[in-house]
Write a protein that holds these residues in place. Sequence first.
Motif, PDB file in Angstrom:
ATOM      1  N   ALA A  15       0.857  -1.186   0.000  1.00 51.39           N
ATOM      2  CA  ALA A  15       0.000   0.000   0.000  1.00 51.39           C
ATOM      3  C   ALA A  15       0.892   1.233   0.000  1.00 51.39           C
ATOM      4  N   SER A  16       0.359   2.322  -0.510  1.00 51.05           N
ATOM      5  CA  SER A  16       1.069   3.602  -0.505  1.00 51.05           C
ATOM      6  C   SER A  16       0.155   4.660   0.102  1.00 51.05           C
ATOM      7  N   GLY A  17       0.698   5.822   0.312  1.00 52.54           N
ATOM      8  CA  GLY A  17      -0.104   6.929   0.828  1.00 52.54           C
ATOM      9  C   GLY A  17      -1.280   7.262  -0.069  1.00 52.54           C
ATOM     10  N   ASP A  18      -1.160   6.945  -1.343  1.00 48.85           N
ATOM     11  CA  ASP A  18      -2.259   7.180  -2.287  1.00 48.85           C
ATOM     12  C   ASP A  18      -3.417   6.212  -2.092  1.00 48.85           C
ATOM     13  N   ASP A  19      -3.221   5.176  -1.291  1.00 49.04           N
ATOM     14  CA  ASP A  19      -4.239   4.143  -1.086  1.00 49.04           C
ATOM     15  C   ASP A  19      -5.101   4.360   0.151  1.00 49.04           C
ATOM     16  N   VAL A  20      -4.915   5.450   0.864  1.00 49.02           N
ATOM     17  CA  VAL A  20      -5.641   5.642   2.122  1.00 49.02           C
ATOM     18  C   VAL A  20      -7.151   5.580   1.921  1.00 49.02           C
ATOM     19  N   GLU A  21      -7.682   6.230   0.919  1.00 50.82           N
ATOM     20  CA  GLU A  21      -9.138   6.189   0.675  1.00 50.82           C
ATOM     21  C   GLU A  21      -9.587   4.797   0.265  1.00 50.82           C
ATOM     22  N   LEU A  22      -8.772   4.096  -0.521  1.00 54.34           N
ATOM     23  CA  LEU A  22      -9.092   2.713  -0.879  1.00 54.34           C
ATOM     24  C   LEU A  22      -9.114   1.843   0.368  1.00 54.34           C
ATOM     25  N   ARG A  57       1.325   1.963   5.954  1.00 53.06           N
ATOM     26  CA  ARG A  57       2.650   1.387   5.692  1.00 53.06           C
ATOM     27  C   ARG A  57       2.738  -0.080   6.101  1.00 53.06           C
ATOM     28  N   ASN A  58       1.804  -0.540   6.905  1.00 47.92           N
ATOM     29  CA  ASN A  58       1.804  -1.938   7.349  1.00 47.92           C
ATOM     30  C   ASN A  58       0.956  -2.844   6.468  1.00 47.92           C
ATOM     31  N   TYR A  59       0.368  -2.308   5.420  1.00 47.59           N
ATOM     32  CA  TYR A  59      -0.625  -3.053   4.635  1.00 47.59           C
ATOM     33  C   TYR A  59      -0.164  -3.341   3.214  1.00 47.59           C
ATOM     34  N   GLN A  60      -0.750  -4.405   2.678  1.00 49.49           N
ATOM     35  CA  GLN A  60      -0.619  -4.732   1.273  1.00 49.49           C
ATOM     36  C   GLN A  60      -2.016  -4.715   0.667  1.00 49.49           C
ATOM     37  N   ILE A  61      -2.077  -4.349  -0.596  1.00 49.74           N
ATOM     38  CA  ILE A  61      -3.340  -4.372  -1.333  1.00 49.74           C
ATOM     39  C   ILE A  61      -3.438  -5.721  -2.043  1.00 49.74           C
ATOM     40  N   ILE A  62      -4.580  -6.375  -1.888  1.00 50.89           N
ATOM     41  CA  ILE A  62      -4.854  -7.634  -2.578  1.00 50.89           C
ATOM     42  C   ILE A  62      -5.506  -7.277  -3.913  1.00 50.89           C
ATOM     43  N   ARG A  63      -4.956  -7.826  -4.990  1.00 51.79           N
ATOM     44  CA  ARG A  63      -5.515  -7.582  -6.322  1.00 51.79           C
ATOM     45  C   ARG A  63      -5.958  -8.918  -6.918  1.00 51.79           C
ATOM     46  N   VAL A  64      -7.116  -8.903  -7.527  1.00 56.46           N
ATOM     47  CA  VAL A  64      -7.667 -10.093  -8.178  1.00 56.46           C
ATOM     48  C   VAL A  64      -8.107  -9.680  -9.571  1.00 56.46           C
ATOM     49  N   GLY A  65      -7.606 -10.360 -10.571  1.00 60.51           N
ATOM     50  CA  GLY A  65      -7.988 -10.043 -11.943  1.00 60.51           C
ATOM     51  C   GLY A  65      -7.710  -8.601 -12.317  1.00 60.51           C
ATOM     52  N   GLY A  66      -6.641  -8.046 -11.786  1.00 66.10           N
ATOM     53  CA  GLY A  66      -6.267  -6.668 -12.100  1.00 66.10           C
ATOM     54  C   GLY A  66      -7.034  -5.610 -11.321  1.00 66.10           C
ATOM     55  N   GLU A  67      -7.915  -6.035 -10.405  1.00 67.18           N
ATOM     56  CA  GLU A  67      -8.711  -5.086  -9.614  1.00 67.18           C
ATOM     57  C   GLU A  67      -8.281  -5.121  -8.150  1.00 67.18           C
ATOM     58  N   ASP A  68      -8.332  -3.956  -7.505  1.00 69.03           N
ATOM     59  CA  ASP A  68      -8.105  -3.913  -6.069  1.00 69.03           C
ATOM     60  C   ASP A  68      -9.273  -4.593  -5.385  1.00 69.03           C
ATOM     61  N   ALA A  69      -8.966  -5.611  -4.567  1.00 68.72           N
ATOM     62  CA  ALA A  69     -10.016  -6.450  -3.983  1.00 68.72           C
ATOM     63  C   ALA A  69     -10.062  -6.404  -2.466  1.00 68.72           C
ATOM     64  N   GLY A  70      -8.959  -6.023  -1.835  1.00 63.39           N
ATOM     65  CA  GLY A  70      -8.933  -6.030  -0.380  1.00 63.39           C
ATOM     66  C   GLY A  70      -7.589  -5.614   0.153  1.00 63.39           C
ATOM     67  N   PHE A  71      -7.403  -5.853   1.451  1.00 55.12           N
ATOM     68  CA  PHE A  71      -6.105  -5.549   2.052  1.00 55.12           C
ATOM     69  C   PHE A  71      -5.677  -6.649   2.997  1.00 55.12           C
ATOM     70  N   LEU A  72      -4.382  -6.641   3.282  1.00 58.11           N
ATOM     71  CA  LEU A  72      -3.764  -7.641   4.136  1.00 58.11           C
ATOM     72  C   LEU A  72      -2.716  -6.965   5.000  1.00 58.11           C
ATOM     73  N   MET A  73      -2.685  -7.337   6.278  1.00 56.56           N
ATOM     74  CA  MET A  73      -1.616  -6.895   7.165  1.00 56.56           C
ATOM     75  C   MET A  73      -1.123  -8.117   7.923  1.00 56.56           C
ATOM     76  N   TRP A  74       0.162  -8.409   7.786  1.00 58.44           N
ATOM     77  CA  TRP A  74       0.773  -9.508   8.515  1.00 58.44           C
ATOM     78  C   TRP A  74       2.226  -9.148   8.785  1.00 58.44           C
ATOM     79  N   GLU A  75       2.820  -9.845   9.739  1.00 55.69           N
ATOM     80  CA  GLU A  75       4.241  -9.641  10.005  1.00 55.69           C
ATOM     81  C   GLU A  75       4.827 -10.886  10.653  1.00 55.69           C
ATOM     82  N   ALA A  76       6.095 -11.117  10.378  1.00 54.46           N
ATOM     83  CA  ALA A  76       6.824 -12.210  11.022  1.00 54.46           C
ATOM     84  C   ALA A  76       7.213 -11.737  12.413  1.00 54.46           C
TER      85      ALA A  76
END
Length: 105
Positions: A15-22, A57-76
């Motif tokens: 995720a980036s700062g541009d993704d906050v609204e998403l 900064r702790n998140y990833q965007i999940i993309r499915v078929g080229g579309e933003d579908a969700g988010f994920l936060m995990w850490e080791a």
Amino acid sequence: MLRLPAPGSFQLRPASGDDVELLWRIQREALGAYVEAVFGTSEAEQRAFFEARFDWRNYQIIRVGGEDAGFLMWEARGDHVYLGNVALLPGFQRRGVGAGIVAHV
């Protein structure tokens, strides 16, 4: 029997700062009704909490078929993996994507 999505059927991107609204949209659409039902918080209260505590900064965007579908936060964390949050927009739920994400993590 649960069917996992085919390998490569989803992608993750940081995720980036541009993704906050998403990120807010995903949070609201995927979890907002549950949060309101359990905690009694309005959408305005949820948004204030999101703005105060949600660190993109702790998140990833999940993309499915080229579309933003969700988010994920995990850490080791030492000897284990902490799955902090995973949410999918309603149109991507009940398709095995979430199970595939959890299996991937």
